[in-house]
Design an enzyme around this catalytic site. Structure first.
Site, short mmCIF file in Angstrom:
data_model
loop_
_atom_site.label_atom_id
_atom_site.label_comp_id
_atom_site.label_asym_id
_atom_site.label_seq_id
_atom_site.Cartn_x
_atom_site.Cartn_y
_atom_site.Cartn_z
N LYS A 1 2.35 102.33 114.69
CA LYS A 1 2.38 100.94 114.15
C LYS A 1 3.36 100.27 114.32
O LYS A 1 4.78 100.92 113.62
CB LYS A 1 1.79 101.02 112.69
CG LYS A 1 1.83 99.65 112.09
CD LYS A 1 1.22 99.91 110.78
CE LYS A 1 1.47 98.57 109.87
NZ LYS A 1 1.01 98.75 108.47
N ASP B 1 5.86 92.51 107.87
CA ASP B 1 4.67 92.35 107.30
C ASP B 1 4.83 91.46 105.91
O ASP B 1 4.90 91.96 104.77
CB ASP B 1 3.95 93.72 106.97
CG ASP B 1 2.51 93.57 106.25
OD1 ASP B 1 2.17 92.54 106.25
OD2 ASP B 1 2.00 94.66 106.06
N LYS C 1 2.04 89.01 100.56
CA LYS C 1 2.30 89.70 99.44
C LYS C 1 3.33 89.16 98.47
O LYS C 1 3.98 88.07 98.73
CB LYS C 1 3.47 90.59 100.20
CG LYS C 1 2.67 91.75 101.08
CD LYS C 1 3.66 92.83 101.67
CE LYS C 1 2.87 93.74 102.65
NZ LYS C 1 1.79 94.71 102.03
N ASP D 1 7.95 98.24 108.58
CA ASP D 1 6.48 98.25 108.82
C ASP D 1 6.45 98.68 110.42
O ASP D 1 5.17 98.73 110.69
CB ASP D 1 5.70 97.19 108.42
CG ASP D 1 4.27 97.46 108.32
OD1 ASP D 1 3.97 98.77 107.72
OD2 ASP D 1 3.67 96.63 108.01
N ASP E 1 -3.75 91.28 104.79
CA ASP E 1 -2.49 92.40 104.46
C ASP E 1 -3.07 93.77 105.01
O ASP E 1 -2.27 94.81 105.18
CB ASP E 1 -2.26 92.46 103.29
CG ASP E 1 -1.01 92.93 102.88
OD1 ASP E 1 -0.11 93.15 104.18
OD2 ASP E 1 -0.36 93.26 101.93
N GLU F 1 -3.36 94.69 107.83
CA GLU F 1 -3.13 94.40 109.48
C GLU F 1 -2.82 95.60 110.36
O GLU F 1 -3.22 95.71 111.60
CB GLU F 1 -2.07 93.46 109.68
CG GLU F 1 -0.60 93.93 109.53
CD GLU F 1 -0.16 94.71 108.45
OE1 GLU F 1 -0.78 94.38 107.25
OE2 GLU F 1 0.68 95.51 108.49
N ARG G 1 -4.02 98.72 110.34
CA ARG G 1 -5.37 99.22 111.25
C ARG G 1 -5.98 98.41 112.30
O ARG G 1 -6.57 98.94 113.18
CB ARG G 1 -6.37 99.72 110.02
CG ARG G 1 -6.94 98.41 109.24
CD ARG G 1 -7.24 98.83 108.11
NE ARG G 1 -6.51 98.95 106.99
CZ ARG G 1 -6.80 99.43 105.82
NH1 ARG G 1 -8.09 99.49 105.40
NH2 ARG G 1 -5.90 99.57 104.80
N1 BES Z 1 2.49 98.00 105.40
C1 BES Z 1 1.57 97.90 104.39
C2 BES Z 1 1.56 99.40 103.76
C3 BES Z 1 2.94 99.82 102.92
C4 BES Z 1 2.92 99.53 101.59
C5 BES Z 1 3.90 100.44 103.84
C6 BES Z 1 4.27 99.92 101.04
C7 BES Z 1 4.99 100.82 103.15
C8 BES Z 1 5.38 100.56 101.59
C9 BES Z 1 0.13 97.59 104.89
O1 BES Z 1 0.15 96.94 105.97
C10 BES Z 1 -0.73 96.84 103.72
O2 BES Z 1 -0.02 96.20 103.33
N2 BES Z 1 -1.63 97.73 103.17
C11 BES Z 1 -2.39 97.54 102.06
C12 BES Z 1 -3.74 97.86 102.55
C13 BES Z 1 -4.69 96.86 101.55
C14 BES Z 1 -4.69 95.36 101.73
C15 BES Z 1 -6.07 97.15 101.79
C16 BES Z 1 -1.89 98.14 100.77
O3 BES Z 1 -1.63 99.25 101.05
O4 BES Z 1 -1.79 97.54 99.66
ZN ZN Z 2 1.62 96.71 107.29
MN MN Z 3 -0.03 94.94 105.42
#
Ligand code: BES
Ligand code: ZN
Ligand code: MN
Length: 489
Positions: A259, A264, A271, A282, A341, A343, A345
């Site tokens: 990824k 992000d 966020k 990210d 968010d 994104e 996947r």
């Molecule tokens: N990049 C984040 C996940 C992340 C969070 C990585 C904290 C490192 C530290 C990912 O893109 C994300 O935002 N995931 C969301 C998914 C949700 C919206 C379904 C999450 O984990 O809150």
């Molecule tokens: Zn992310």
């Molecule tokens: Mn995200």
């Protein structure tokens, strides 16, 4: 840094510092006793006054010694012998480096107590332990002084030692590269610049080739998911395909997918400020892929390896993709956007489809995919999910050998109702529960029958509270495991 193997008496070494590694409650062996005699009992006095018993990571040192050729002597505790493993070995290397990097130019390390399978890991630990990120400090910080390390052991042949050094040097320099990329700020590491790094790595090698697809090419190819994520940003996306071809023909075509979200923000599902900080990391999965490909070019495994990186920012510009949008992935499936968010996947779905389309025989992806994985496993352990238990096991075995903490989570099909959509084939996020699992279930839609392992590295990729073995920032987590897995494939 130069490493050599010695079989002579370490107490005759002329290095600046002599390091003795001793297990808990087993510190006073012949070498230590001999040193103590010559130091007129000063060493035992110090051990006594500091209550040192060889506890893990603890250390006793005697400086400015006059009756030996070396200046300082230090004993580092290895902890209990039956608890010593690859993680401990790596940390001991890190500790040697962090304690001595500002003091000694030459170091002699007594490895007589250690099984030889840990020698390479200790070397990696020492090199990586000297790592510092100071690209943007106008006054350069302290630099690592250590340039010669002599290891004392009779357990290993010099040819095996040489190959361990060679491997360890390659892996630790790849870990440093991965850390640098993760630490680079997002205004200095855009998708285009990440692609330039990939091109540079392939130019430096005659066994790698690299193709970079720009925003128009990836749209034409049908990567509608990566394109959608990129629309909110003025920095264009890239799709990177680095390939390594081994000398001898092979049927195994292994894809390592990372990824590569260079920042992000969450997109329109923005966020909060506190969670947005550190989101330059990210792209850690993609940084692992680049580190791995660099080592692959140097260590030359028997299998063909394809590094695949979908890279973009996730931003909020006027064309940004929206909740309720429906997008088309490269393999033809449609996805309803619930949360912009989620994104990572989406970017991965095109890359995984690309791997299947190009007949890869195995796929491993690494992604800072979910906060839920950190909630479940903590900061230091990666989550592992997949559709093929044999492949999962070989990745977990590599993780154990190299000292990276990974833990399998179930790919629970019963949760797939979480990502059922009313308007498209699937939706890109479910409820809060089992977030790391539903993310993997989403990815599974794009791997077909190809054996596949997903490694969620959201926790261990980036450390905000440094300690004796982790500096602040990118860790390079994942490089060692994947290189080991490829070398043993
Ligand atoms: N990049 C984040 C996940 C992340 C969070 C990585 C904290 C490192 C530290 C990912 O893109 C994300 O935002 N995931 C969301 C998914 C949700 C919206 C379904 C999450 O984990 O809150
Ligand atoms: Zn992310
Ligand atoms: Mn995200």
């Amino acid at each position: 840094m130069k490493f050599s193997l010695k079989t002579s008496d370490i107490l005759r070494s002329a290095s600046n510092t002599v390091v003795l590694l001793r297990y808990e409650k087993k510190i006073k062996d012949n070498i230590v006793k001999k040193a103590n005699e010559k130091l007129k009992n000063f060493l035992f006095d110090k051990i006594g006054s500091q209550n040192f018993n060889g506890e893990f990571g603890k250390r006793v040192s005697v400086d400015s010694i006059s009756n030996y050729k070396f200046n300082d002597l230090c004993i580092i505790g290895l902890g209990e012998k039956n608890k010593f493993d690859s993680i401990a070995a790596y940390r001991i290397g890190n500790i040697i480096a962090s304690k001595l990097k500002n003091l000694s130019e030459s170091v002699a390390v007594d490895l007589s107590n250690l099984p030889k399978e840990y020698f390479g890991i200790i070397i990696e630990g020492i090199v990586v332990g000297c790592y510092e990120y100071n690209r943007f400090k106008t006054k350069k910080q302290s630099v690592c002084k250590i340039n010669v390390v002599d290891f004392y052991s009779k357990k290993i042949s010099s040819s095996l030692f040489k190959s361990k050094v060679n491997e360890a040097k390659s892996i630790s320099s790849s870990i440093s590269l991965t850390r640098d990329l993760v630490n680079d700020p997002p205004n200095k590491l855009t998708p285009e610049i990440l692609a330039d790094h990939a091109l540079r790595i392939s130019k430096n090698s005659d066994v790698l080739s690299c193709r970079v697809y720009d925003e128009n090419e990836l749209s034409e190819m049908g990567m509608g998911a990566l394109r959608a994520v990129s629309l909110g940003s003025d920095n264009p996306p890239r799709f990177i395909h680095l390939s390594y071809t081994p000398k001898n023909k092979t049927k195994k075509q292994i894809a390592i997918v990372g990824k590569g979200i260079t920042f992000d923000s969450g997109g329109l599902c923005l966020k909060p400020a506190d969670s947005m900080r550190t989101m330059k990391m990210d792209m850690a999965g993609s940084a692992v892929v680049l580190g791995v490909m660099k080592s692959v070019a140097e260590l030359k495994p028997k299998v063909a390896v394809h590094g695949l990186i979908p890279t973009t920012e996730n931003m909020t510009g006027g064309l940004a993709y929206k909740p309720d949008d429906v997008i088309e992935v490269l393999n033809g499936k449609t996805v309803e956007i619930i949360n912009t968010d989620a994104e990572g996947r989406l970017a991965l779905s095109d890359a995984l489809s690309f791997a299947v389309k190009n007949k890869m025989t195995e796929i491993v992806d690494l992604a800072t995919l979910t906060g839920a994985c950190i909630v479940g496993l903590g900061m230091f352990t990666a989550g592992v999910l997949g559709n093929n238990q044999k492949l999962i096991k070989s990745v977990l075995d590599s993780a154990e050998r190299t000292g990276e903490k990974m833990w399998q989570l179930p790919l629970d099909e019963e949760l797939s109702s979480e990502i059922k959509s009313n308007v498209a084939d699937i939706k890109n996020s479910g409820s809060r529960w089992g977030g790391a699992i539903t993310a993997a279930l989403f990815l599974q839609h794009f791997v077909g029958d190809t054996p596949w392992v997903h490694i969620d590295i959201a926790g261990p990729s980036f450390i905000e509270k440094p300690n004796d073995w982790y500096p602040y920032g990118g860790t390079g987590f994942g490089v060692k495991t994947i290189v080991d897995y490829l070398m043993s494939s």
